[in-house]
Design an enzyme around this catalytic site. Structure first.
Site, short mmCIF file in Angstrom:
data_model
loop_
_atom_site.label_atom_id
_atom_site.label_comp_id
_atom_site.label_asym_id
_atom_site.label_seq_id
_atom_site.Cartn_x
_atom_site.Cartn_y
_atom_site.Cartn_z
N HIS A 1 -7.74 0.94 -6.12
CA HIS A 1 -7.81 -0.01 -4.85
C HIS A 1 -8.56 -1.30 -5.20
CE1 HIS A 1 -7.86 -0.98 -0.77
NE2 HIS A 1 -8.61 -0.18 -0.32
N CYS B 1 -16.21 2.12 1.61
CA CYS B 1 -15.15 1.14 1.71
C CYS B 1 -14.50 1.32 3.27
CB CYS B 1 -14.06 1.49 0.64
SG CYS B 1 -13.55 3.46 0.83
N ARG C 1 0.89 -1.18 0.01
CA ARG C 1 0.09 -0.11 -0.02
C ARG C 1 1.02 1.25 -0.16
NH1 ARG C 1 -5.20 1.61 3.71
NH2 ARG C 1 -6.05 0.20 2.33
N ARG D 1 -13.34 -8.18 2.75
CA ARG D 1 -12.21 -8.20 2.50
C ARG D 1 -11.36 -9.04 2.72
NH1 ARG D 1 -10.37 -2.75 2.35
NH2 ARG D 1 -8.80 -3.72 1.17
N1 CP Z 1 -11.06 0.11 2.93
C1 CP Z 1 -9.82 0.05 3.38
O1 CP Z 1 -8.88 -0.16 2.47
O2 CP Z 1 -9.54 0.13 4.74
P1 CP Z 1 -8.22 0.24 5.22
O3 CP Z 1 -7.55 1.66 4.83
O4 CP Z 1 -8.47 0.62 6.71
O5 CP Z 1 -7.15 -0.74 5.07
N1 NVA Z 2 -9.87 6.76 -1.06
C1 NVA Z 2 -9.32 6.33 0.34
C2 NVA Z 2 -9.61 5.08 0.50
C3 NVA Z 2 -9.21 4.39 1.73
C4 NVA Z 2 -9.38 2.94 1.83
C5 NVA Z 2 -8.05 6.70 0.38
O1 NVA Z 2 -7.13 6.50 -0.33
O2 NVA Z 2 -7.58 7.52 1.42
#
Ligand code: CP
Ligand code: NVA
Length: 313
Positions: A138, A273, A111, A301
């Site tokens: 994502h 999400c 990430r 997830r």
């Molecule tokens: N939705 C999601 O990716 O959550 P986190 O940022 O907590 O991993």
């Molecule tokens: N769009 C958000 C999603 C988090 C899961 C971000 O990138 O912060």
């Protein structure tokens, strides 16, 4: 092992656009199967002896915990690595990091901010790389989202999903997911916050094959009419902290509340999400209401990540 399963082994999971419709349904079916096994208490050590490195340059609750617990349930080992604790944080190159981690691990989840960094990591790694979120995409989220929609609605093809908010990473991956499985996706956003034109064009090319529509609108009420699924995400994503105040103003009207929900189909379901900024992009009433599937979505997830790891590692 069937041909689809063989074809998925060793692949990276970086964007849903890289997978065929059949491969996406294979992953969804595998996720359903693994979910059922877990609920029945049936052991499923499909990744015994394998290890997953998880590199995080941004925060996470769901992605981290579900990948970590997921590989444990599959009999493997998770290794949580923050970007700053790795030598990567002191200038070791992404390419060398990829080469070295490939000698120890059987998969890497990352990430980070730049999507290019994930592509660079994957180019130099000899093991599968999973995109756990970039500024652009994502994909693991969108796969869990369509799993949840299929669970609640019994199908995907022909349904209408309206995403309300920023044309961001989550919106981009939802467009690809919808386009692959025949789910119509409309992104309703304030002017200036549209999804990237290249992503919209590419999703439309894919949608033309599956026979669905990808639309972008600045009119929330029009976009919500006839929706089977309403979806939202934070107004300011990770990395956009400096824009929070401006975005609060610009996105004021782009909230899922009871009035907006009433404009969708009576049996519409609501997704987010997470993490949610309650009172901003979604009200308590909606997220805690009977039409909300957001905690099923968060749970899924786990099942989807297990399916991805099982298929590619
Ligand atoms: N939705 C999601 O990716 O959550 P986190 O940022 O907590 O991993
Ligand atoms: N769009 C958000 C999603 C988090 C899961 C971000 O990138 O912060």
């Amino acid at each position: 092992m069937n041909d689809l399963a063989k074809d998925l082994k060793g692949r990276d999971f970086i964007s849903l656009k890289d997978f065929s419709t059949a491969e996406i349904f294979y992953l969804l079916d595998l996720a359903d199967e693994l979910k059922a096994k877990l609920k029945k208490g049936e052991p499923h050590p499909l990744l015994a002896g394998k290890s997953l490195g998880m590199i995080f340059a941004k925060r996470s609750t769901r992605t981290r915990v579900s990948f970590e617990v997921g590989i444990y349930q599959l009999g493997g080992l998770p290794i949580f690595l923050t970007h700053d604790d790795l030598q990567l944080g002191r200038g070791e190159t992404i390419a060398d990091t990829a080469r070295v981690l490939s000698r120890y691990l059987q998969g890497i989840m990352i990430r980070t901010f730049s999507h290019r960094d994930v592509l660079e990591l994957a180019r130099h790694a000899t093991i599968p790389v999973i995109n756990g979120l970039t500024d652009l995409l994502h994909p693991t989220q969108a796969l869990a989202d369509i799993m949840t929609i299929r669970e609640w609605k019994g199908k995907l093809k022909g349904l209408n999903l309206t995403f309300i908010g920023d044309g961001n990473n989550v919106a981009h991956s939802l467009m690809y997911a919808g386009a692959k499985v025949g789910l119509n996706v409309t992104i309703a956003c304030p002017s200036g916050y549209e999804p990237m034109p290249q992503v919209v064009e590419e999703a439309r090319r894919i949608a033309a094959v599956s026979g669905c529509q990808i639309a972008v609108s600045n009119d929330i009420e029009e976009a919500v009419e006839g929706a089977d699924v309403l979806y939202t995400d934070v107004w300011a994503s990770m990395g956009q902290e400096a824009e929070i105040e401006k975005r609060r103003q610009d996105f004021r009207e782009f909230q899922i509340n009871s009035e907006i929900l009433k404009l969708a189909r009576p049996d519409a379901m609501v997704l987010h999400c997470l993490p949610a900024h309650r009172g901003e992009e979604i009200t308590d009433e909606v997220i805690d209401g009977p039409q909300s599937a957001v905690f099923d979505e968060a749970e899924n997830r786990l099942h989807v990540h297990k399916a991805i790891m099982t298929a590619i590692m």
